[in-house]
Design a protein around this motif. Sequence first.
Motif, PDB file in Angstrom:
ATOM      1  N   GLU A 229       0.815  -1.211   0.000  1.00 58.35           N
ATOM      2  CA  GLU A 229       0.000   0.000   0.000  1.00 58.35           C
ATOM      3  C   GLU A 229       0.854   1.268   0.000  1.00 58.35           C
ATOM      4  O   GLU A 229       0.677   2.157   0.832  1.00 58.35           O
ATOM      5  N   ASN A 230       1.784   1.331  -0.927  1.00 59.16           N
ATOM      6  CA  ASN A 230       2.698   2.473  -1.020  1.00 59.16           C
ATOM      7  C   ASN A 230       2.797   2.875  -2.488  1.00 59.16           C
ATOM      8  O   ASN A 230       3.362   2.131  -3.303  1.00 59.16           O
ATOM      9  N   ARG A 231       2.268   4.027  -2.839  1.00 59.40           N
ATOM     10  CA  ARG A 231       2.230   4.450  -4.233  1.00 59.40           C
ATOM     11  C   ARG A 231       3.543   5.069  -4.723  1.00 59.40           C
ATOM     12  O   ARG A 231       3.632   5.475  -5.874  1.00 59.40           O
ATOM     13  N   SER A 232       4.523   5.156  -3.863  1.00 58.02           N
ATOM     14  CA  SER A 232       5.809   5.707  -4.313  1.00 58.02           C
ATOM     15  C   SER A 232       6.760   4.619  -4.793  1.00 58.02           C
ATOM     16  O   SER A 232       7.816   4.925  -5.345  1.00 58.02           O
ATOM     17  N   VAL A 233       6.393   3.338  -4.596  1.00 56.70           N
ATOM     18  CA  VAL A 233       7.294   2.249  -4.958  1.00 56.70           C
ATOM     19  C   VAL A 233       7.049   1.797  -6.393  1.00 56.70           C
ATOM     20  O   VAL A 233       6.006   2.078  -6.988  1.00 56.70           O
ATOM     21  N   ALA A 234       8.013   1.062  -6.930  1.00 52.37           N
ATOM     22  CA  ALA A 234       7.874   0.545  -8.292  1.00 52.37           C
ATOM     23  C   ALA A 234       6.848  -0.574  -8.366  1.00 52.37           C
ATOM     24  O   ALA A 234       6.058  -0.654  -9.314  1.00 52.37           O
ATOM     25  N   LEU A 235       6.869  -1.456  -7.357  1.00 55.84           N
ATOM     26  CA  LEU A 235       5.968  -2.601  -7.329  1.00 55.84           C
ATOM     27  C   LEU A 235       5.162  -2.548  -6.037  1.00 55.84           C
ATOM     28  O   LEU A 235       5.690  -2.774  -4.954  1.00 55.84           O
ATOM     29  N   ARG A 236       3.892  -2.223  -6.170  1.00 52.58           N
ATOM     30  CA  ARG A 236       3.013  -2.034  -5.007  1.00 52.58           C
ATOM     31  C   ARG A 236       2.156  -3.280  -4.799  1.00 52.58           C
ATOM     32  O   ARG A 236       1.650  -3.864  -5.765  1.00 52.58           O
ATOM     33  N   ILE A 237       2.005  -3.682  -3.549  1.00 51.04           N
ATOM     34  CA  ILE A 237       1.072  -4.750  -3.193  1.00 51.04           C
ATOM     35  C   ILE A 237      -0.176  -4.087  -2.634  1.00 51.04           C
ATOM     36  O   ILE A 237      -0.171  -3.563  -1.518  1.00 51.04           O
ATOM     37  N   PRO A 238      -1.282  -4.052  -3.411  1.00 49.22           N
ATOM     38  CA  PRO A 238      -2.480  -3.338  -2.966  1.00 49.22           C
ATOM     39  C   PRO A 238      -3.210  -4.081  -1.845  1.00 49.22           C
ATOM     40  O   PRO A 238      -2.942  -5.244  -1.538  1.00 49.22           O
ATOM     41  N   LEU A 239      -4.177  -3.387  -1.260  1.00 52.06           N
ATOM     42  CA  LEU A 239      -5.056  -3.988  -0.265  1.00 52.06           C
ATOM     43  C   LEU A 239      -5.820  -5.153  -0.879  1.00 52.06           C
ATOM     44  O   LEU A 239      -6.075  -5.199  -2.076  1.00 52.06           O
ATOM     45  N   GLY A 240      -6.208  -6.081  -0.031  1.00 47.42           N
ATOM     46  CA  GLY A 240      -6.990  -7.216  -0.498  1.00 47.42           C
ATOM     47  C   GLY A 240      -6.614  -8.466   0.262  1.00 47.42           C
ATOM     48  O   GLY A 240      -5.512  -8.566   0.814  1.00 47.42           O
ATOM     49  N   ASP A 241      -7.544  -9.441   0.295  1.00 48.71           N
ATOM     50  CA  ASP A 241      -7.231 -10.678   1.000  1.00 48.71           C
ATOM     51  C   ASP A 241      -6.240 -11.499   0.192  1.00 48.71           C
ATOM     52  O   ASP A 241      -5.869 -11.152  -0.924  1.00 48.71           O
ATOM     53  N   GLY A 242      -5.808 -12.606   0.777  1.00 49.01           N
ATOM     54  CA  GLY A 242      -4.767 -13.403   0.137  1.00 49.01           C
ATOM     55  C   GLY A 242      -5.122 -13.887  -1.246  1.00 49.01           C
ATOM     56  O   GLY A 242      -4.272 -13.933  -2.141  1.00 49.01           O
ATOM     57  N   ALA A 243      -6.377 -14.254  -1.463  1.00 48.03           N
ATOM     58  CA  ALA A 243      -6.791 -14.756  -2.776  1.00 48.03           C
ATOM     59  C   ALA A 243      -6.681 -13.678  -3.850  1.00 48.03           C
ATOM     60  O   ALA A 243      -6.549 -13.989  -5.035  1.00 48.03           O
ATOM     61  N   ALA A 244      -6.745 -12.412  -3.438  1.00 47.82           N
ATOM     62  CA  ALA A 244      -6.642 -11.298  -4.389  1.00 47.82           C
ATOM     63  C   ALA A 244      -5.249 -10.685  -4.414  1.00 47.82           C
ATOM     64  O   ALA A 244      -5.055  -9.635  -5.032  1.00 47.82           O
TER      65      ALA A 244
END
Length: 458
Positions: A336-351
């Motif tokens: 959940e960090n928009r300044s990074v190159a590769l962001r892991i968004p919010l969401g449960d594990g399946a998403a």
Amino acid sequence: MPDTVTKLTPEAADFLARYPDTRHLDAIFPDLSGVIRGKRYPMSEFGKVTSDGLAFPASVYMLDTMGQSHDPAGLGFSDGDPDRVAKIVEGTLLPVPWAQQPSAQALITLQEANGSPYPYEPRNILLSTLRQLKALSLRPVVAFELEFYLFDRERAEGGVPQPPVSPLTGQRDSGTQVYGMDALDGFSAVIEEIGAACEAQGIVTGAITSEYAPGQFEINLHHLDDAMKAADHCIFFKRTVKGVARKHGFQASFMAKPFLEQAGSGLHMHISLLDDKGRNVFDGGNEPASPRLKHALGGVLETLPEAMAFLAPNVNSFRRYVPDIFVPIRRCWGFENRSVALRIPLGDGAARRIEHRIAGADANPYLTLATALAGIHHGLTHKSDPGAPAEGNTGHAYDPDLPFRPRRALDRLSETKLLACYFGADYLEAYVACKHAELDRFESHISQAEYDWYLQAD
């Protein structure tokens, strides 16, 4: 009259039954710069083209942004510019909802004499990368997000584009109203028709937002578990946005950085991986990141320096990389960090998914996605380590390992061996040669700034 003498493919026959008044067929493809090119055929040739294919010079996939052939790696003048057989891509025969006359469009793909995919076609570069993931029993799920500008057809002084006059207020917006609903309301006619045109083509769109600059918007495409289809939809989407905008008297542009003082336009990719049982391998259960997610992140970060020549395909593309405006300028990842190159968004594990945030909206979606998937494959097979997730603002300073100038990026691509395993060394050589020639041509023009700076110099 439509050609019904030639034996029609089931797809072509179904299309004619649904759209009997169609006047012509556009056989289209995106070149290495993402520019959509093609040929328009009368319906008297519809059956022949959709069933037997058509002839196209293979060098069309090695044109620069302005459509100039530079004979890169001997593809063009040197080899006599031979034709290849071009076939309609199954599942891409679609209507053109914004056209003044009922029209059809379809993507084409080139084949060698033995029927194998033409190796210099961007779509086939992605196909090759997907095959390597398939060998691991993995299937990508992909969604694209694209930002774009609507411009007034009338230019400002010096030919500079300017925001359009809002149909709602009658005023030309000059400030940033990110997520502003008035901007969406003001341009609702064109935005809604874009959505309807996409729906008519089977392209599912999602959230629509007003972005960080006047006249700038973002429309999300839905996730698909067919990565090639997702990239195909991206091409049709860009053509739709431009076509509908013209119909409403605007110009739509996916130029990466039309204004130095305003936000640029990006091409974000959301990617997850399913195994042969349909499970998301990025799902870490009780852990925020599974081991395979970390390996995938590490591989993409490792290949980023050489991938920059594809993620930023021209001079203007690199102007987008500016500190502190949520455009990644460092090789890092985070939650959940928009300044990074590769962001892991919010969401449960399946998403759980990777949001790849580096490419400009002007990048070729096939090549852009291929770089990301190549990095993921490399990371999984070599168990790459991405390091710890970044926190806070990582966009305050440039990463010295990333090339932020066009020629540096091309040089980095020439020096590398990683992407050659996925794209082929011959393709990389031709791509670099084409882009160097484009830069040479661009730099041969004298800009206004040169007169302003140097005309009075001693």
